[in-house]
Design an enzyme around this catalytic site. Sequence first.
Site, PDB file in Angstrom:
ATOM      1  N   LYS A 126      -0.163 -12.918  36.697  1.00  0.00           N
ATOM      2  CA  LYS A 126       0.425 -13.900  36.003  1.00  0.00           C
ATOM      3  C   LYS A 126       1.933 -13.070  36.296  1.00  0.00           C
ATOM      4  O   LYS A 126       2.099 -11.880  36.650  1.00  0.00           O
ATOM      5  CB  LYS A 126       0.376 -13.587  34.135  1.00  0.00           C
ATOM      6  CG  LYS A 126       0.481 -14.267  33.289  1.00  0.00           C
ATOM      7  CD  LYS A 126      -0.125 -15.842  33.345  1.00  0.00           C
ATOM      8  CE  LYS A 126       0.370 -17.082  32.990  1.00  0.00           C
ATOM      9  NZ  LYS A 126      -0.620 -17.591  32.451  1.00  0.00           N
ATOM     10  N   ASP A 166       3.322 -21.907  33.508  1.00  0.00           N
ATOM     11  CA  ASP A 166       2.853 -21.709  32.068  1.00  0.00           C
ATOM     12  C   ASP A 166       3.831 -22.026  30.770  1.00  0.00           C
ATOM     13  O   ASP A 166       4.411 -23.947  31.418  1.00  0.00           O
ATOM     14  CB  ASP A 166       1.935 -20.478  32.463  1.00  0.00           C
ATOM     15  CG  ASP A 166       2.059 -20.064  30.646  1.00  0.00           C
ATOM     16  OD1 ASP A 166       0.653 -19.917  30.498  1.00  0.00           O
ATOM     17  OD2 ASP A 166       2.627 -19.102  29.686  1.00  0.00           O
TER      18      ASP A 166
END
Length: 447
Positions: A126, A166
């Site tokens: 991430k 995201d």
Amino acid sequence: MESKIKGFMDLVKQRNQYEPEFLQAVEEVAETVIPYIANQEIYSGKNILLRMVEPERVMMFRVPWVDDSGEIIVNRGYRIQMNSAIGPYKGGLRFHPTVNLSILKFLAFEQVFKNALTTLPMGGGKGGSDFDPKGKSDDEIMRFCHAFMSELSRHIGHNTDVPAGDIGVGGREIGFLFGMYKKLRNEFTGVLTGKGMSWGGSLIRPEATGYGTVYFAQNMLETKGDTLKGKTVAVSGSGNVAQYACEKATQLGAKVVTLSDSSGYIFDADGIDVDKLAYVMEIKNERRDRISEYVKKYPKAKFFRGERPWSVKCDVAMPCATQNEINGDEAQSLLSNGCFVVSEGANMPSTPDAAHAFQKARILYAPGKASNAGGVATSGLEMSQNSLRINWTRDEVDEKLKKIMSDIHDSCIKFGKQDDGYIDYVTGANIAGFVKVADAMLAQGVV
Ligand code: NDP
């Protein structure tokens, strides 16, 4: 067993003292996986979970860029390469002012389990930045994305680490990021997912997280011989995941009565149908305005400033905004209003109190790492199409997405079904994800 879990968590807390979201995500996994490991000889003495909570690599970097007024702004960029036991690191980029190491480590840790659940060969990662896209011009977004990628490009690659979107990173940002990567590396590869259709993207990728969350809710309802048809649904958020959760739930005959953003929520008792959702998309994706604009066009709906939608009467809740957006009291309020299905589109939207309340009430409760895995699964399908240099049709991708969500549901049942028939989806998802990654780590030795 409790002392084993406490001993493990004490060690993790000592090393990650200022990372509350990361500790929250680890504790939820530890509570379910440590009792499982205790009965599995193969994992004994291997410290697998301890190895899994330590990222393989963390990059933190300066992102200097020039705004429209000529001022030099300095943001901070990150990439967490958490675990590559089963494939290249894979996970989104978040651009939001609240981004910090704790939030990205929690997201990367969750991603490892989620990606394993999809059955596709993807490790977990991430990244992102504390950059706030709100109120920025397209040129500023482009300059920031280019600056961010000028450093990130050293650390990623189509066989190494494949980021996606995201919060705050959608099609526009992926385009700017991809453009700079291609220029720097002089290669056209599937290094990012969520790309535009004319340059390597996959049909259904934008819809996949929201659609998958709804498919998972449908899978859970089927275990009770029920469906979404006729159900009242409360959705939070009004971004990518929320929009397509709303679309698919409506297509399957449910009535979505709420959407929200960081300013508050709207309640529309008549339901947010196709036309109204198109207007939400115009407000959020084109005008980049607040959800309160909705009530100007649809005055029968109400806007609740600064509130979250969990006090409304609904059968199904789909939190699709951000982490810790349902607290214990809000969970109780949902339960007392008759909500009996919670399918998380966001990552870790329920606080531990809320999650425990749902489990105690024995409702159909799916944690994000299972129910929102459709997004990354379709990113995996985009990677496959890039490697094969082919494009599957919309129906082909949608069918594969449905199958993956149903397989994830089966894995949750395999490891989460209790003696009395109750399916603990949290336990099921954590153990199923753990087993896949742990077995690969065992096979690869201490690396
Ligand atoms: P978007 O940026 O498209 O939308 C985010 C939405 O959540 C917006 O409505 C935003 O409001 C709201 N929001 C964000 N932060 C907060 C906050 N602190 N408080 C209240 N509202 C907030 O993001 P996505 O839809 O892509 O992501 C939503 C969630 O889904 C995240 O948890 C993400 O990690 C998760 N997820 C996303 C995937 C994907 O494929 N995109 C895949 C799997 C999970 P506002 O417009 O006011 O900022």
